[in-house]
Motif scaffolding. Structure first.
Motif: not given
Length: 614
Positions: A161-174
């Motif tokens: 997470t960044d300073a705002n506690g947010a994250f985003a990724c596209r590396n997880v299997p469905s």
């Protein structure tokens, strides 16, 4: 009297059988991308869950047409097919995992298996007061994970997470994934398994609670001085070790890996909930492993000194060493009167790959008596049963040196015996076959292969011998030798292999919406209570045939179409409900069922939800 062919074989050098091998069957299928195009070079692995990590039983790569095909053998460590799964990996795509597979029986065709891109996951991590938590790590493990293992320790975090506690990724299997979140100073959070969509973003917003830490000071019991120790999380099966007080059922988060303490004996475990009564395994060189509780903030743990048994094997009347294949050590606890004979539960079996075993030389092993594999709490070793690579077995008592306290067992073996013979069909034709033989219920299986003409010449140990085909659906006669093999004896043996007849055969055709299926269908035949399952594939015209080993009242159902856009499948959940097929139940009234028609409704009417009872 030896026949001419067998007489010539006597003057050749006999082969040594292979310990622990057992042929189970072949697994095949086709790896496709999301559009249905074949994928070349996909890594395919058939694995089974072990106590500490999954065990690779077989594997290979897909060809230009996406096809894979490999033989599966049972592991020498006693792996079971109850927890078998298939993993397919293609660079740049999400790994595909297929669980709850049927055990391979001769040839198992899995059919098409799709590999999909990674899914998208985003979200935010905050405190109980709503403040963002920077530097929190997002973890994921494919499937339904209930405890840490060596397979999950190596998984890298998905995102931070960044300073705002947010994250985003596209590396997880469905598909089904177990997610978790960790941050310094907070309790680890493991979420219930959830299904992630492939075609739309997935959100994960969580709140973390303050965590606590536990510090251990580990001492060697013999000197009461600090010792460098390793702290390991407990998996679904606890190792054999001494267990401390108040160790509850809780386990660490699945990404927590073993850690090594310092020379001051201190170890620290972070990320614990309040309260947390689970435990960890503490180990140190030369000490008995111990499972200790995480209920207290700080603890001093004394590990008792372990004991080593040195086992050596040689031929009688000679200083020549002979190679060991496995050992079984009996402790001094009494038999369990509630387990029949109960003798086998007092013997601890181990191979050269077992923890707590040092292979000093082919003929000389050291066994740590109080180790994860051989700990029997406060019991003491009394007997050692040793197996050679040729299947020989001999037993000797454990002796203790009155001066040094060293524990050892010296075992003498007689001259090897020799089996010369042939495997034939009932009509007398030679048959190439993998033959398994067993010497004792405490020891491993051994395997040798016949030649193309069915002939074999193997060096084996003396004593009792029981034969079996390593391939299912073949029986061998005789199953045992009439009398024990004597040391140095050469024995002629002719084994007749008969293909097992089920006594019940079911043939018919399957239709979908009144028409022939456009592809082969995997059909499952089960008894009325679904205790045993048998499968077969129809051909392109819908023709199928079942060979049932234990005829009874049974019914036939198809496999549901594989769920789309998911990198995780549970094979047994794809078996259709019993209401799908028109064959409700067929009582056994004869040994043959011909022209049975299985009428299935159009695919659009097939239910998509998995069977609740599975």
């Amino acid at each position: 009297m030896l026949t001419l062919g067998l007489l010539l074989a006597v003057f050749q050098q006999p082969r040594t059988p292979v310990a622990f091998g057992r042929f189970e069957g072949a697994v095949s299928g086709t790896v496709l991308d999301e559009r249905g195009a074949p994928l070349e070079g996909a890594r395919v692995e058939w694995r089974v869950r072990g106590e500490e990590r999954s065990i690779l039983l077989a594997g290979g790569r897909s060809g230009a047409d996406g096809r894979f095909d490999f033989d599966v053998e049972r592991s020498g460590e006693g792996a079971s097919f109850r927890d078998a799964f298939l993993v397919i990996e293609v660079p740049g795509l999400a790994p595909t995992r297929v669980e709850q597979l049927l055990a391979p029986d001769e040839d198992f065709e899995l059919g098409p298996v799709h590999v999909y891109p990674f899914a998208e996951l985003h979200g935010r991590v905050t405190t109980l007061d709503g403040a963002p938590i920077a530097g929190a790590q997002i973890h994921a493990a494919q499937g339904r994970v209930v405890a840490p293992s060596a397979d999950t320790w190596s998984l890298e975090p998905l995102a931070t997470t960044d300073a705002n506690g947010a994250f985003a990724c596209r590396n997880v299997p469905s598909g089904v994934v177990t997610l978790g979140v960790s941050a310094e100073g907070f309790a680890d959070l493991v979420l219930e398994p959830r299904s992630l969509a492939l075609r739309s973003p997935n959100e994960l917003s969580v709140t973390l609670e303050p965590g606590r830490s536990v510090t251990f000071t580990v001492l060697a019991g013999a000197t009461n001085k600090p010792v460098v120790a390793t702290c390991s999380p407990l998996g679904t099966t606890w190792p054999q070790a001494e267990v401390g007080h108040n160790v509850g059922p809780g386990s660490l988060a699945f990404w927590r890996r073993p850690q090594v303490g310092g020379v001051d004996g201190r170890l620290r475990v972070d990320g614990l909930r309040v309260p947390f009564t689970g435990g960890v395994l503490l180990e140190a060189e030369g000490c008995t492993p111990r499972i200790v509780s995480l209920a207290w903030a700080e603890s001093e743990v004394s590990l008792s000194r372990s004991r080593w048994i040195e086992v050596s094997a040689r031929r009688q009347g000679s200083t020549e060493g002979v190679e060991l294949a496995a050992l079984s050590v009996r402790d001094d606890s009494p038999k369990d009167p509630f387990c029949g004979n109960g003798e086998e539960i007092n013997w601890i079996q181990m191979t050269a790959n077992s923890s707590g075993v040092e292979r000093l030389a082919p003929q000389r092993w050291r066994v740590e008596w109080r180790s994860p594999i051989s700990a029997r709490f406060r019991s003491e070793p009394t007997q050692v049963l040793a197996f050679l690579t040729d299947g020989s077995s001999e037993q000797a008592p454990v002796t203790i040196d009155p001066v040094t306290g060293a524990v050892h067992a010296e075992i003498e073996f007689g001259a090897p015996s020799r089996l010369v013979g042939r495997v034939v069909t009932p009509s007398g034709d030679g048959l190439q076959l993998d033959v398994e033989f067993r010497r004792s219920f405490l020891g491993p299986n051994f395997l040798f292969s016949t030649g193309a003409d069915g002939r074999f010449d193997v060096s084996v140990g003396s004593g009792f011998t029981r034969f079996a085909s390593a391939r299912r659906r073949w029986t061998l006669s005789p199953e045992t030798l009439d009398d024990l093999l004597k040391p140095g004896e050469t024995r002629e043996v002719v084994l007749t292999a008969t293909r097992m007849s089920s006594g019940c055969r079911l043939r018919g055709n399957v239709t979908i919406g009144g028409s022939q299926p456009d592809r082969p269908l995997l059909l499952v035949l089960g008894e009325e209570r679904d205790r045993d399952l048998v499968y077969t594939h129809s051909d392109a015209t819908g023709r199928f045939e079942f060979d049932l080993a234990v005829p009874n009242t049974f019914r036939v159902t198809p496999l549901l179409p594989a769920p789309p856009d998911t990198s995780f499948r549970e094979f047994r959940r794809e078996i259709a409900p019993r209401t799908i097929g028109s064959i409700r139940s067929l009582p056994r009234t004869s040994d043959e069922f011909e022209d049975v028609l299985l009428e299935l409704p159009p695919l659009a009417e097939w239910p998509r939800a998995p069977r609740s009872e599975r």
